[in-house]
Motif scaffolding. Structure first.
Motif, PDB file in Angstrom:
ATOM      1  N   LEU A  58       8.196   6.467   2.321  1.00 24.47           N
ATOM      2  CA  LEU A  58       8.909   7.570   1.686  1.00 24.47           C
ATOM      3  C   LEU A  58      10.338   7.228   1.267  1.00 24.47           C
ATOM      4  O   LEU A  58      10.894   7.913   0.406  1.00 24.47           O
ATOM      5  CB  LEU A  58       8.935   8.776   2.635  1.00 24.47           C
ATOM      6  CG  LEU A  58       7.568   9.402   2.933  1.00 24.47           C
ATOM      7  CD1 LEU A  58       7.733  10.578   3.906  1.00 24.47           C
ATOM      8  CD2 LEU A  58       6.879   9.869   1.659  1.00 24.47           C
ATOM      9  N   SER A  59      10.941   6.193   1.856  1.00 27.58           N
ATOM     10  CA  SER A  59      12.295   5.837   1.430  1.00 27.58           C
ATOM     11  C   SER A  59      12.307   5.403  -0.034  1.00 27.58           C
ATOM     12  O   SER A  59      13.339   5.455  -0.694  1.00 27.58           O
ATOM     13  CB  SER A  59      12.863   4.720   2.321  1.00 27.58           C
ATOM     14  OG  SER A  59      12.048   3.562   2.255  1.00 27.58           O
ATOM     15  N   PHE A  60      11.137   4.978  -0.548  1.00 24.90           N
ATOM     16  CA  PHE A  60      10.997   4.698  -1.987  1.00 24.90           C
ATOM     17  C   PHE A  60      10.305   5.847  -2.710  1.00 24.90           C
ATOM     18  O   PHE A  60      10.769   6.305  -3.753  1.00 24.90           O
ATOM     19  CB  PHE A  60      10.205   3.410  -2.198  1.00 24.90           C
ATOM     20  CG  PHE A  60       9.969   3.084  -3.651  1.00 24.90           C
ATOM     21  CD1 PHE A  60      10.975   2.518  -4.418  1.00 24.90           C
ATOM     22  CD2 PHE A  60       8.744   3.340  -4.249  1.00 24.90           C
ATOM     23  CE1 PHE A  60      10.761   2.218  -5.765  1.00 24.90           C
ATOM     24  CE2 PHE A  60       8.515   3.051  -5.580  1.00 24.90           C
ATOM     25  CZ  PHE A  60       9.540   2.484  -6.346  1.00 24.90           C
ATOM     26  N   LEU A  61       9.217   6.344  -2.173  1.00 19.87           N
ATOM     27  CA  LEU A  61       8.428   7.378  -2.858  1.00 19.87           C
ATOM     28  C   LEU A  61       9.213   8.665  -3.057  1.00 19.87           C
ATOM     29  O   LEU A  61       9.047   9.352  -4.070  1.00 19.87           O
ATOM     30  CB  LEU A  61       7.146   7.660  -2.068  1.00 19.87           C
ATOM     31  CG  LEU A  61       6.169   6.486  -1.929  1.00 19.87           C
ATOM     32  CD1 LEU A  61       4.981   6.899  -1.073  1.00 19.87           C
ATOM     33  CD2 LEU A  61       5.697   6.006  -3.299  1.00 19.87           C
ATOM     34  N   ASP A  62      10.082   9.008  -2.094  1.00 21.70           N
ATOM     35  CA  ASP A  62      10.849  10.246  -2.202  1.00 21.70           C
ATOM     36  C   ASP A  62      11.933  10.196  -3.276  1.00 21.70           C
ATOM     37  O   ASP A  62      12.566  11.223  -3.560  1.00 21.70           O
ATOM     38  CB  ASP A  62      11.496  10.595  -0.851  1.00 21.70           C
ATOM     39  CG  ASP A  62      10.548  11.377   0.039  1.00 21.70           C
ATOM     40  OD1 ASP A  62       9.480  11.791  -0.449  1.00 21.70           O
ATOM     41  OD2 ASP A  62      10.867  11.571   1.231  1.00 21.70           O
ATOM     42  N   THR A  63      12.152   9.035  -3.888  1.00 22.34           N
ATOM     43  CA  THR A  63      13.131   8.958  -4.976  1.00 22.34           C
ATOM     44  C   THR A  63      12.543   9.472  -6.284  1.00 22.34           C
ATOM     45  O   THR A  63      13.266   9.607  -7.279  1.00 22.34           O
ATOM     46  CB  THR A  63      13.629   7.515  -5.181  1.00 22.34           C
ATOM     47  OG1 THR A  63      12.543   6.682  -5.621  1.00 22.34           O
ATOM     48  CG2 THR A  63      14.222   6.957  -3.900  1.00 22.34           C
ATOM     49  N   VAL A 122       9.660   4.851   5.940  1.00 22.44           N
ATOM     50  CA  VAL A 122      10.434   3.861   5.187  1.00 22.44           C
ATOM     51  C   VAL A 122       9.503   2.765   4.672  1.00 22.44           C
ATOM     52  O   VAL A 122       8.350   2.643   5.109  1.00 22.44           O
ATOM     53  CB  VAL A 122      11.550   3.210   6.047  1.00 22.44           C
ATOM     54  CG1 VAL A 122      12.591   4.232   6.452  1.00 22.44           C
ATOM     55  CG2 VAL A 122      10.953   2.513   7.261  1.00 22.44           C
ATOM     56  N   VAL A 123      10.012   1.954   3.765  1.00 20.47           N
ATOM     57  CA  VAL A 123       9.299   0.762   3.301  1.00 20.47           C
ATOM     58  C   VAL A 123       9.258  -0.249   4.448  1.00 20.47           C
ATOM     59  O   VAL A 123      10.245  -0.431   5.168  1.00 20.47           O
ATOM     60  CB  VAL A 123      10.018   0.152   2.074  1.00 20.47           C
ATOM     61  CG1 VAL A 123       9.378  -1.172   1.676  1.00 20.47           C
ATOM     62  CG2 VAL A 123       9.997   1.136   0.913  1.00 20.47           C
ATOM     63  N   ALA A 124       8.105  -0.887   4.642  1.00 19.77           N
ATOM     64  CA  ALA A 124       7.950  -1.853   5.733  1.00 19.77           C
ATOM     65  C   ALA A 124       7.412  -3.174   5.200  1.00 19.77           C
ATOM     66  O   ALA A 124       6.490  -3.199   4.374  1.00 19.77           O
ATOM     67  CB  ALA A 124       7.020  -1.303   6.811  1.00 19.77           C
ATOM     68  N   VAL A 146       0.870  -1.178   0.000  1.00 19.65           N
ATOM     69  CA  VAL A 146       0.000   0.000   0.000  1.00 19.65           C
ATOM     70  C   VAL A 146       0.904   1.223   0.000  1.00 19.65           C
ATOM     71  O   VAL A 146       1.815   1.322   0.835  1.00 19.65           O
ATOM     72  CB  VAL A 146      -0.926   0.032   1.245  1.00 19.65           C
ATOM     73  CG1 VAL A 146      -1.589   1.405   1.368  1.00 19.65           C
ATOM     74  CG2 VAL A 146      -1.995  -1.038   1.145  1.00 19.65           C
ATOM     75  N   ALA A 147       0.683   2.131  -0.948  1.00 21.00           N
ATOM     76  CA  ALA A 147       1.455   3.368  -0.976  1.00 21.00           C
ATOM     77  C   ALA A 147       1.062   4.215   0.226  1.00 21.00           C
ATOM     78  O   ALA A 147      -0.113   4.540   0.414  1.00 21.00           O
ATOM     79  CB  ALA A 147       1.193   4.128  -2.279  1.00 21.00           C
TER      80      ALA A 147
END
Length: 232
Positions: A212-217, A145-147, A138-139
């Motif tokens: 956000l550790s993925f989305l912020d990229t 962070v990704v969990a 789920v976004a």
């Protein structure tokens, strides 16, 4: 001696070909490349037309129907070639509405856009690849962070038994213990990120959190109505 329509067309093609070979200013303002394509199309039309007329003497209605069928087929093939990317995007949008978690990606490398439709529960479910294994997320822009839970992490080849679960985090099921890791490869919609910060939780989450550790990229993360759009 008389010239039929195909004789006249042939003469025009010969003159045009000679002009193209001899060079000079663009004829009627048409660049040489476009003019050559026009000549090629004229020759092809003349050959096909002559063949149709020769085989259809006395059968004009049948010849017209046959020619119309070929023209329609040519138009369809041309449209599929020209509008292929747009048609694929429309198809992906339709499938993503019917299949939650499916993403549609448009654009070229360095300027791509991922679109995800909102699911019936109001969340944006995303199928992501973790170290080559497809997992459901789920976004969640509220997660730093990704969990992942231990079962999902183990499927992705992460050695969950050797981790130290000493960081308390709050989940929907209460407070859990988590261990920090780095995901080697995480991709969504064909866009991959390497060495992504994540946590493994010691209780069942049911579904991963794409934080956000993925989305912020991505250059931007937008919510447009029932769509989540990630722009590279």
């Amino acid at each position: 001696m008389t010239f039929g329509p195909f004789g006249i067309l042939l003469a025009v093609l010969v003159v045009g070909g000679a002009f193209l070979v001899l060079g000079g200013a663009p004829l009627l303002g048409i660049p040489d490349g476009d003019f050559a394509g026009l000549l090629y199309g004229g020759v092809l039309a003349a050959v096909i037309g002559a063949g149709v007329l020769r085989s259809a003497r006395g059968r004009w209605v049948s010849a017209a129907l046959s020619a119309g069928t070929w023209l329609a087929a040519f138009a369809v093939v041309t449209a599929l070639y020209v509008f292929g990317p747009e048609l694929r995007f429309v198809g992906d949008r339709m499938l993503s509405a019917l299949q939650p978690g499916r993403t549609s990606t448009t654009g070229e490398a360095g300027d791509r856009r991922i679109s995800v439709e909102r699911s019936g529960d109001g969340q944006f479910h995303v199928d992501a690849s973790v170290n080559g294994v497809t997992l459901r997320f789920v976004a969640d822009t509220g997660a730093s962070v990704v969990a992942l839970d231990q079962a999902s992490a183990a499927r992705a080849g992460i050695p969950v038994d050797t981790l130290h679960y000493g960081t308390p985090i709050r989940t929907a099921n209460g407070v859990a213990q988590a261990a920090g890791v780095r995901i080697d490869r995480l991709s969504v919609g064909g866009i991959e990120r390497r060495n992504v910060s994540a946590v493994i939780v010691d209780q069942d989450l049911g579904i991963g959190l794409l934080g956000l550790s993925f989305l912020d990229t991505f250059r931007s993360v937008e919510f447009r109505g029932n769509r989540l759009i990630l722009t590279e």
